[in-house]
Design a protein around this motif. Structure first.
Motif, short mmCIF file in Angstrom:
data_model
loop_
_atom_site.label_atom_id
_atom_site.label_comp_id
_atom_site.label_asym_id
_atom_site.label_seq_id
_atom_site.Cartn_x
_atom_site.Cartn_y
_atom_site.Cartn_z
N ALA A 1 0.84 -1.20 0.00
CA ALA A 1 0.00 0.00 0.00
C ALA A 1 0.87 1.25 0.00
N ARG B 1 -10.61 4.83 -9.66
CA ARG B 1 -9.68 4.02 -8.88
C ARG B 1 -8.81 3.20 -9.83
N ARG B 2 -7.81 2.59 -9.29
CA ARG B 2 -6.90 1.70 -10.02
C ARG B 2 -6.17 2.41 -11.15
N TYR C 1 2.39 -1.23 -11.14
CA TYR C 1 1.42 -0.57 -10.28
C TYR C 1 0.15 -1.40 -10.16
N TRP D 1 -8.20 -7.11 -7.51
CA TRP D 1 -8.49 -8.32 -6.74
C TRP D 1 -9.78 -8.97 -7.24
N HIS E 1 -1.89 -6.11 -3.09
CA HIS E 1 -2.21 -5.42 -1.82
C HIS E 1 -3.60 -5.85 -1.33
N LEU F 1 -13.22 -1.51 6.04
CA LEU F 1 -12.25 -2.58 6.29
C LEU F 1 -11.12 -2.16 7.21
N PHE F 2 -10.69 -0.94 7.07
CA PHE F 2 -9.60 -0.48 7.94
C PHE F 2 -10.18 0.17 9.20
N HIS G 1 -12.25 1.41 2.63
CA HIS G 1 -11.26 1.45 3.70
C HIS G 1 -11.87 1.90 5.03
#
Ligand code: HEM
Ligand SMILES: [Cu+2]
Ligand SMILES: [Cu+2]
Lengths: 334, 623
Positions: B50, B451-452, B70, B141, B77, B394-395, B391
């Protein structure tokens, strides 16, 4: 459970409501709204922001207040009161989220519907065929009688305040075939035979994009329109909207599509109808001056990736190496 | 605590040494710690990836790593964070360590299966990491075809599939074990409604694993055929349909977010009451809302596919179903708040991470309701708004909760206390870094950053720099934790058996517990959360006396349960210890004859002794 004195609660409630309402209006988180639909989405977001701000401050407020008010005092080793639950309270805070999601759900449904997301006409006639032809239709707006009979004539004028909403679309569609490929967008205007690497659309007229992809999944996204639709190889999806504000906005690929996914962007240029017509004309002239046959026969699907990429490669900073690779991989794949 | 007792325990401990942690142990406690240490190790790797991702994003150009690398970085990740950190730590780690202790069992139902499940993880993790040598998978993912079939190195993608399949299998084996253990191995007297809430949460999460993971396995196996055998299940050039993959993938992967959050909900329901010194508010509401979330979690998967050409009516169905999840989730959040309200909060590291969990998870929950709304999600899908949202869940959710749980159960697991000051430093750094890193991402997404992407519009640079600085603070924040954990494990002050005066069964044995967990079969002396009703210390003392009185301590297997009566422990039939403290006065006012209206021990929402199964004869006669 001690409930703070009524006056304090009342004042806190009023302040909270005001703050939430203010935040809902003034968060400044969204870019300009350049399509008729964007305004609807923004209204929805603002409402959700208001509600979320309120709930957020309630939760954080309780936590912060508790840290100070209910901190264990030094030397106090006793337990708190044995409160095991409270059924009325439990019912209340089951009901509150239920009501909130009901409000947001109904509102979302309405917005979705007026964006033409639901297709009430799909059950009969023309639209039915349309739907069958395009199984993945994204925003399959209703086609009312006008749309069905009127052949799309680019010169036709638009009535005031008409949007893409199903009940109002008095104007013929401007259809554009959008093709995503690693790593570019191709826009083809079937009515005028123009093909472009940038999307030009006139204000006030309902635009219908038929979106597909040549290789992998991409996603067509214009943040200022608040619209996004995946471009899926092997099927056509569609997106309808009515551009509102003149300007140039980014067209972004939002679905991971390979190494240069981040570089896969172009522009949508919203013009006044006159400017748009002029642009179409100029494109047609350029094309016919170059090669009439080619301009008329132009069809993204029939062309090889390499041929298409060439004009845009420079803009995107793609080297001839990558192009070669790409070319090779396509022959390999198909 | 008697010194003699301590000495005996020391003796027992010396027989077991650190080497058991590297072998094929069938002791659920060893396996639990193996899971935790392994997954934390992978957390550090995932965090390093990350940091690389964020370093790349410090500038708008793809200058730090190549765009291909990347893509691999964020793909691996996410895979590491999900499959090698949160899932194994929350279910495998804490589930294994705590479930048998909490239900008074001596081990899991299938100890060998348990060890096998764990030992699938290190090879899968090493496999995944080694794929960087052949060009790691770089299709996200989610690994959507056709990109994943044609993108980059086939070897990398294949290794990715293989390693996720292994990890999925491990998780299924674990879930079978939890299911059977929780349903079949509770001590007599513990009906389902007397279980600690963590057990309910694990039950709900295990059900999701069992139903969802095989579908993911199916999707991945088909994908691997497309990849290496040239079939066209998902490849449109051969007549396949890439959207079918998305359905199969999300049928698992949406429930997967509940697999990652439900056990943590359970941990929070343990941590909050113990440190707020109050019973959990609305035991039943929390327990059953876990089941509701688990069920609803199975029918919302297509909310990840609102722009994938999903038919309009289906989108409306998935929108409504998704929003309904807000109700059971709201019940939990409000119940935790009500538990905290009026308590006597011990603001130690476990508690502040627990409260941090609530405060951050709520942000993710609110943005979750927003993205459930189809018209809005059409705008923010696949943007940084989603990265922020996920996040915060999840975080801010799972990881904060896991940290809280680590601080809470560390004394039990290691027999040592952790340092509180460094715990608070850890919390402060994590909290600041986390919000700096992820809060600005909401705005980035709304304004148009997908994103990505390795390269982005330069107008987003300023906010991205803030995010990157935040991510470095996050990276630094693990240092105080690591040092604190390592140092405390080796030299920390010895932990008493029940440092938090908690009431669940894992605290009724020594720290760390002996091989078969209890010196003699434990008895339920009180509900899991009866704080303020019975003096925890009194119970504890009597428990210890009972323990010392028995001579068969070293051969726990053959003790008939009825040798120790629960009423002995309680000192009478009344469960409320008479005292004139403020709390007691308040307790009286909470009482109401009508269990529907009572806030006190009489409340219907309380976990009452099960009249069928109660150990205490008084409770049996009750109704
Ligand atoms: C240690 C701090 C972390 C940082 C700085 C971080 C940073 C990031 C960033 C910047 C992305 C976006 C990559 C991109 O779209 O280009 C990302 C994606 C992701 N992260 Fe994290 N992350 C962290 C921790 C976690 C944790 C704890 C989880 C828990 C499961 C997690 C799960 C994910 C997932 C699922 C994605 C989506 C990847 C994808 O788009 O395929 N992250 N992370
Ligand atoms: Cu792309
Ligand atoms: Cu989901």
């Amino acid at each position: 459970m001690k409930i703070p004195s009524n006056i304090t609660t009342l004042i806190a409630g009023i302040v909270l409501t005001l703050v939430s309402l203010w935040v809902g209006k003034n968060h400044g988180l969204l870019p300009v709204a350049a399509s008729e639909e964007a305004a609807l989405v923004d209204g929805l977001f603002n409402t959700m922001m208001t509600i979320s701000t309120g709930l957020f401050f309630i939760v954080e407020g309780v936590l912060v207040y508790s840290i100070f008010r209910f901190r264990r005092r030094p030397g106090d080793n006793t337990d708190g009161p044995p409160t095991h639950g409270n059924v009325p309270l439990e019912i209340l805070w089951t009901a509150i989220p239920a009501v909130i999601i009901l409000i947001i759900g109904v509102y979302s449904f309405e917005v979705y519907n007026s964006m033409g997301g639901l297709d009430p006409m799909a059950a009969h006639g023309h639209s039915m065929q349309q739907a069958r032809k395009m199984p993945g239709s994204a925003i399959a707006a209703t086609l009312d009688e006008n749309t069905q009979q009127a052949a799309p004539t680019p010169t036709e004028q638009i009535a005031d305040g008409v949007g893409a909403s199903p009940d109002k679309s008095a104007n013929p569609n401007l259809e554009v075939n959008v093709t995503g490929l690693q790593f570019a967008w191709i826009f083809a205007y079937p009515d005028s035979g123009v093909t472009s690497g940038e999307l030009h659309v006139p204000t006030g007229r309902e635009v219908k994009l038929n979106i597909s992809a040549n290789d992998v999944i991409h996603a067509f996204w214009v943040p200022e329109f608040r619209l996004k639709q995946d471009a899926i190889p092997g099927r056509t999806t569609e997106l309808r909207f009515t551009p509102k504000t003149v300007g140039t906005y980014p067209v972004i690929c939002a679905e991971l599509c390979g190494s240069y996914h981040g570089g896969m962007k172009t522009q949508v240029i919203v013009q006044t109808p006159e400017e748009f017509d002029a642009w179409v004309q100029s494109q047609q002239e350029v094309a016919s001056a170059e090669n009439l046959d080619r301009a008329l026969a132009i069809n993204p699907q029939a062309m090889s990736t390499g041929e298409f990429l060439a004009p845009y490669a420079g803009e995107m900073g793609i080297t001839s190496d990558t192009l070669e690779q790409l070319h090779a991989s396509h022959h390999h794949q198909f | 605590m008697e010194p003699a007792d301590l000495a005996a325990r020391e003796h027992e401990e010396s027989g077991t040494n650190w080497r058991k942690f590297f072998g094929f142990s069938t002791d659920h406690k060893v396996i639990g710690i193996q899971y935790l240490v392994t997954s934390f190790f992978f957390y550090l790797i995932g965090g390093a990836l990350a940091s690389a991702v964020r370093t790349e994003l410090a500038t708008p150009d793809a200058d730090f790593v190549s765009p291909d690398l990347y893509n691999s970085l964020f793909t691996i990740h996410a895979t590491v964070m999900i499959f090698l950190w949160i899932v194994p730590a929350a279910t495998g780690g804490f589930g294994n360590y705590l479930i048998p202790l909490m239900i008074g069992a001596r081990d899991m139902a299938f100890p060998r299966l348990n060890a096998v499940a764990f030992w699938m993880i290190p090879p899968a993790g090493i496999l995944l990491m080694s794929s960087f040598f052949v060009g790691a998978a770089g299709s996200g993912w989610t690994s959507y075809p056709p990109l994943s079939i044609i993108n980059g190195s086939k070897a990398g993608e294949f290794i990715w599939i293989l390693s996720v399949l292994l990890l999925g299998t491990s998780s299924i084996l674990g879930a079978v074990n939890f299911f059977v253990t929780i349903l079949k191995m509770r001590i007599p007297g513990m009906g389902l409604n007397q279980m600690p809430l963590f057990c309910w949460a694990m039950l709900a999460a295990s059900a999701l694993i069992l139903i969802g993971t095989p579908v993911l396995a199916g999707a991945l196996i088909l994908l691997s055929f497309d990849l290496i055998a040239g079939t066209a299940f998902f490849n449109p050039t051969g007549g396949g349909d890439p959207v079918v993959y998305q359905h199969m993938f999300w049928f698992y992967s949406h429930p997967a977010v509940y697999i990652m959050i439900l056990p943590v909900f359970g941990m929070i329901s343990e941590i909050i009451p113990a440190h707020a010194r109050k019973p959990i508010f609305g035991y039943r509401a929390i327990a059953y809302s876990s089941l509701a979330i688990s069920f609803l979690g199975l029918i919302v998967w297509a909310h990840h596919m609102f722009t994938s050409g999903t038919p309009a009516w289906l989108r409306m169905f998935f929108m409504i179903a998704t929003m309904i999840i807000a109700v059971p989730t709201g019940i939990k959040v409000f119940s935790w708040l009500a538990t905290i309200w009026g308590g006597k909060l011990r603001l130690n590291s476990a508690m502040i991470f627990g409260m941090g969990f609530i405060s951050m998870f709520v942000v993710g929950g609110l943005s979750g309701i927003m993205v459930a709304s189809v018209p809005f999600d059409i705008h923010v899908h696949d943007t940084y708004f989603i990265v922020a949202h996920l996040h915060y869940v999840l975080f801010g959710g799972s990881v904060f909760g896991l940290y809280g749980a680590l601080y809470h159960w560390f004394p039990k697991m290691t027999g040592r206390m952790m340092n509180e000051t460094w715990g608070k430093v850890h919390f402060a750094l994590t909290f600041i870094g986390f919000n700096m890193c992820f809060l600005p991402m909401h705005k980035l997404g709304l304004e148009g950053m997908p994103r990505r992407v390795a390269m982005y519009d330069p107008k987003f640079t300023a906010l991205n720099v803030v995010c990157t600085v935040g991510s470095y603070i996050l990276a630094v924040s693990t240092i105080p934790f690591l040092v604190n954990a390592a140092w405390s494990w080796l030299r920390g002050p010895k932990a008493p058996d029940n440092p938090w005066q908690a009431l669940t069964l894992e605290w009724m044995t020594s720290s760390p517990p002996p091989v078969e967990n209890f010196y003699k079969d434990p008895v339920l002396a009180s509900g899991p959360y009866d704080y303020g009703m019975v003096n925890a210390l009194v119970i504890r003392q009597k428990m210890m006396k009972g323990k010392e009185a028995t001579t068969e301590r070293k051969t726990p297997s053959g003790i008939p349960l009825n040798q120790l009566k629960a009423s002995d422990l309680l000192g009478g039939s009344s469960s409320i210890v008479q005292s004139a403290s403020d709390a007691e006065v308040e307790a009286q006012t909470l009482q109401d004859e009508d269990p529907m209206l009572s806030g006190g021990p009489n409340s219907v929402l309380r976990a009452k002794p099960d009249p069928e199964e109660a150990v205490n004869p008084d409770d049996r006669q009750d109704s």
